[in-house]
Design an enzyme around this catalytic site. Sequence first.
Site, mmCIF file in Angstrom:
data_model
loop_
_atom_site.group_PDB
_atom_site.id
_atom_site.type_symbol
_atom_site.label_atom_id
_atom_site.label_comp_id
_atom_site.label_asym_id
_atom_site.label_seq_id
_atom_site.Cartn_x
_atom_site.Cartn_y
_atom_site.Cartn_z
ATOM 1 N N THR A 1 -6.607 10.535 7.894
ATOM 2 C CA THR A 1 -6.662 8.921 6.898
ATOM 3 C C THR A 1 -6.270 7.801 8.330
ATOM 4 O O THR A 1 -6.449 6.654 7.470
ATOM 5 C CB THR A 1 -4.938 8.964 5.973
ATOM 6 O OG1 THR A 1 -4.582 9.772 7.501
ATOM 7 C CG2 THR A 1 -5.113 10.448 5.410
ATOM 8 N N GLY B 1 -7.453 5.156 10.216
ATOM 9 C CA GLY B 1 -7.786 3.676 9.769
ATOM 10 C C GLY B 1 -8.056 3.428 8.292
ATOM 11 O O GLY B 1 -9.656 2.145 7.831
ATOM 12 N N THR B 2 -7.413 3.867 7.445
ATOM 13 C CA THR B 2 -6.814 3.803 5.808
ATOM 14 C C THR B 2 -6.938 2.377 5.730
ATOM 15 O O THR B 2 -7.604 1.367 4.905
ATOM 16 C CB THR B 2 -6.513 4.664 5.345
ATOM 17 O OG1 THR B 2 -5.213 4.313 5.754
ATOM 18 C CG2 THR B 2 -6.806 6.251 4.841
ATOM 19 N N GLY B 3 -5.652 1.752 6.469
ATOM 20 C CA GLY B 3 -5.461 0.158 6.860
ATOM 21 C C GLY B 3 -6.272 -0.156 6.622
ATOM 22 O O GLY B 3 -6.674 -1.524 6.038
ATOM 23 N N CYS B 4 -6.966 -0.485 7.699
ATOM 24 C CA CYS B 4 -8.257 -0.993 8.602
ATOM 25 C C CYS B 4 -9.070 -1.165 7.774
ATOM 26 O O CYS B 4 -9.631 -2.557 7.380
ATOM 27 C CB CYS B 4 -8.397 -0.635 9.891
ATOM 28 S SG CYS B 4 -6.846 -1.052 11.376
ATOM 29 N N LYS C 1 0.744 -1.116 0.088
ATOM 30 C CA LYS C 1 -0.066 -0.004 0.066
ATOM 31 C C LYS C 1 1.055 1.124 -0.082
ATOM 32 O O LYS C 1 2.312 1.121 0.624
ATOM 33 C CB LYS C 1 -0.414 0.149 1.135
ATOM 34 C CG LYS C 1 -2.128 -0.593 1.663
ATOM 35 C CD LYS C 1 -2.415 -1.006 2.848
ATOM 36 C CE LYS C 1 -1.435 -1.091 4.344
ATOM 37 N NZ LYS C 1 -2.651 -1.857 5.303
HETATM 38 N N1 LIG Z 1 -3.967 10.410 0.419
HETATM 39 C C1 LIG Z 1 -4.524 8.888 0.210
HETATM 40 N N2 LIG Z 1 -5.086 9.109 -1.685
HETATM 41 C C2 LIG Z 1 -5.982 8.322 -1.956
HETATM 42 N N3 LIG Z 1 -5.681 6.172 -1.331
HETATM 43 C C3 LIG Z 1 -5.159 7.334 -0.201
HETATM 44 C C4 LIG Z 1 -4.331 7.622 0.769
HETATM 45 N N4 LIG Z 1 -3.847 7.757 1.759
HETATM 46 C C5 LIG Z 1 -3.748 6.658 1.353
HETATM 47 N N5 LIG Z 1 -5.105 5.567 0.634
HETATM 48 C C6 LIG Z 1 -4.879 4.106 0.126
HETATM 49 O O1 LIG Z 1 -5.187 3.415 1.321
HETATM 50 C C7 LIG Z 1 -5.304 2.716 1.287
HETATM 51 C C8 LIG Z 1 -4.981 2.178 3.080
HETATM 52 O O2 LIG Z 1 -2.707 2.714 2.850
HETATM 53 P P1 LIG Z 1 -2.288 2.904 3.822
HETATM 54 O O3 LIG Z 1 -0.557 2.849 3.452
HETATM 55 O O4 LIG Z 1 -2.678 4.474 4.004
HETATM 56 O O5 LIG Z 1 -2.153 2.059 4.774
HETATM 57 P P2 LIG Z 1 -1.526 1.539 6.018
HETATM 58 O O6 LIG Z 1 -0.713 2.797 5.954
HETATM 59 O O7 LIG Z 1 -2.083 0.152 7.035
HETATM 60 O O8 LIG Z 1 -3.256 2.722 7.231
HETATM 61 P P3 LIG Z 1 -2.997 3.721 8.604
HETATM 62 O O9 LIG Z 1 -2.526 4.929 7.953
HETATM 63 O O10 LIG Z 1 -4.314 3.930 8.719
HETATM 64 O O11 LIG Z 1 -2.139 3.641 9.253
HETATM 65 C C9 LIG Z 1 -4.290 2.002 0.044
HETATM 66 O O12 LIG Z 1 -5.646 1.563 -1.202
HETATM 67 C C10 LIG Z 1 -3.651 3.507 -0.075
HETATM 68 O O13 LIG Z 1 -3.549 3.797 -1.568
HETATM 69 C C1 LIG Z 2 -6.454 -1.362 17.257
HETATM 70 C C2 LIG Z 2 -6.005 -0.546 15.716
HETATM 71 N N1 LIG Z 2 -5.567 -1.720 15.083
HETATM 72 C C3 LIG Z 2 -5.086 -0.951 14.046
HETATM 73 C C4 LIG Z 2 -4.463 0.160 13.640
HETATM 74 C C5 LIG Z 2 -4.113 0.880 13.057
HETATM 75 O O1 LIG Z 2 -4.666 1.017 11.670
HETATM 76 P P1 LIG Z 2 -4.804 2.011 10.203
HETATM 77 O O2 LIG Z 2 -3.450 1.222 9.326
HETATM 78 O O3 LIG Z 2 -6.061 1.065 9.610
HETATM 79 O O4 LIG Z 2 -4.437 2.959 10.987
HETATM 80 C C6 LIG Z 2 -5.200 1.577 14.982
HETATM 81 N N2 LIG Z 2 -4.447 2.385 15.337
HETATM 82 N N3 LIG Z 2 -5.084 0.474 15.943
#
Ligand SMILES: Nc1ncnc2c1ncn2[C@@H]1O[C@H](COP(=O)(O)OP(=O)(O)OP(=O)(O)O)[C@@H](O)[C@H]1O
Ligand SMILES: Cc1ncc(COP(=O)(O)O)c(N)n1
Length: 271
Positions: free
Chosen positions: A215, A217-220, A182
């Site tokens: 942003t 929670g995007t990964g979850c 990602k």
């Molecule tokens: N600013 C953005 N614009 C478009 N897509 C985004 C943006 N930020 C994150 N994404 C998308 O969101 C999804 C999650 O990716 P990200 O790399 O943010 O995950 P993560 O680091 O696990 O998440 P988190 O920031 O929640 O810990 C991917 O599909 C990424 O491309």
């Molecule tokens: C309980 C919990 N699980 C996962 C994440 C990471 O979340 P994300 O990568 O979507 O920001 C978080 N911040 N808290």
Amino acid sequence: MQNLIKPEVPIAMTIAGSDSGGGAGIQADLRTFAFHRVHGTCAVTCVTAQNTLGVTRVDALPSEAIAAQIEAVVSDMRVLAIKTGMLLSQDIIKTVARKIVALGFSNIVVDPVMVSRAGVQLLDNDAINTIKYALLPLAAIATPNRYEAQILSGIPEITTLEQMQAAAQTICQLGCRTVLVKGGGMTGNLRGVDVWFDGKRLEVLQTETVDTTHTHGTGCTLSAAIAANLALGLPLLPAVQAAKQYVTQALKHSLAIGQGQGPVGHFFALL
Ligand SMILES: Nc1ncnc2c1ncn2[C@@H]1O[C@H](COP(=O)(O)OP(=O)(O)OP(=O)(O)O)[C@@H](O)[C@H]1O
Ligand SMILES: Cc1ncc(COP(=O)(O)O)c(N)n1
């Protein structure tokens, strides 16, 4: 009155941590399942005291309590897809991996939560190795972020598309069926660009870059949406493509709540 919930509603499960701020973890996963009209079940692995500014405390549940939650659900309901999120300790990771093996599940989405977007390592090295060698081989898809991809692939710093592609290929060799590296944590025109690999085919997934700091929670949300789409019967790549579209919409409707990084807006279609 018409019964709107069909008896054959697909069921998914999240095995993840609770976020008291409601933006990530179990709370984000269940909202994502609900948006997709998938019934969401869960096994809580840990409870975080967390808000838009960060995590102030984490309490793990005993591994037996986590195993019991999984058992209670799968012994009663036909779970079609599972996602794993924050697993916190080596013991919990081993417990979850053992359960997945025993149940013979194949629709497993592993979000290898190890490093926050800010680059802070959340797990010790033993736990990371257990994710790498015990959990990833069970995954239909693993969804590392930039930093997790660096750890899993051994590429010290991922800054280019070519490095994301090389990381995806190396991580796939750990035994997961497919991998999505990602790009939310990338900079410039690579922000929001993801790379997918299934052992043969490399795909670059790109929607649009959303210019927001909210942003959380995007990964979850992405991994839960992939699991929901698998429960709905989509093949892997279409499940990922649809999930990416969903995250992009949710980012476009993210919520400027709290004093820090607000969560994505899961229910944009209802606004
Ligand atoms: N600013 C953005 N614009 C478009 N897509 C985004 C943006 N930020 C994150 N994404 C998308 O969101 C999804 C999650 O990716 P990200 O790399 O943010 O995950 P993560 O680091 O696990 O998440 P988190 O920031 O929640 O810990 C991917 O599909 C990424 O491309
Ligand atoms: C309980 C919990 N699980 C996962 C994440 C990471 O979340 P994300 O990568 O979507 O920001 C978080 N911040 N808290």
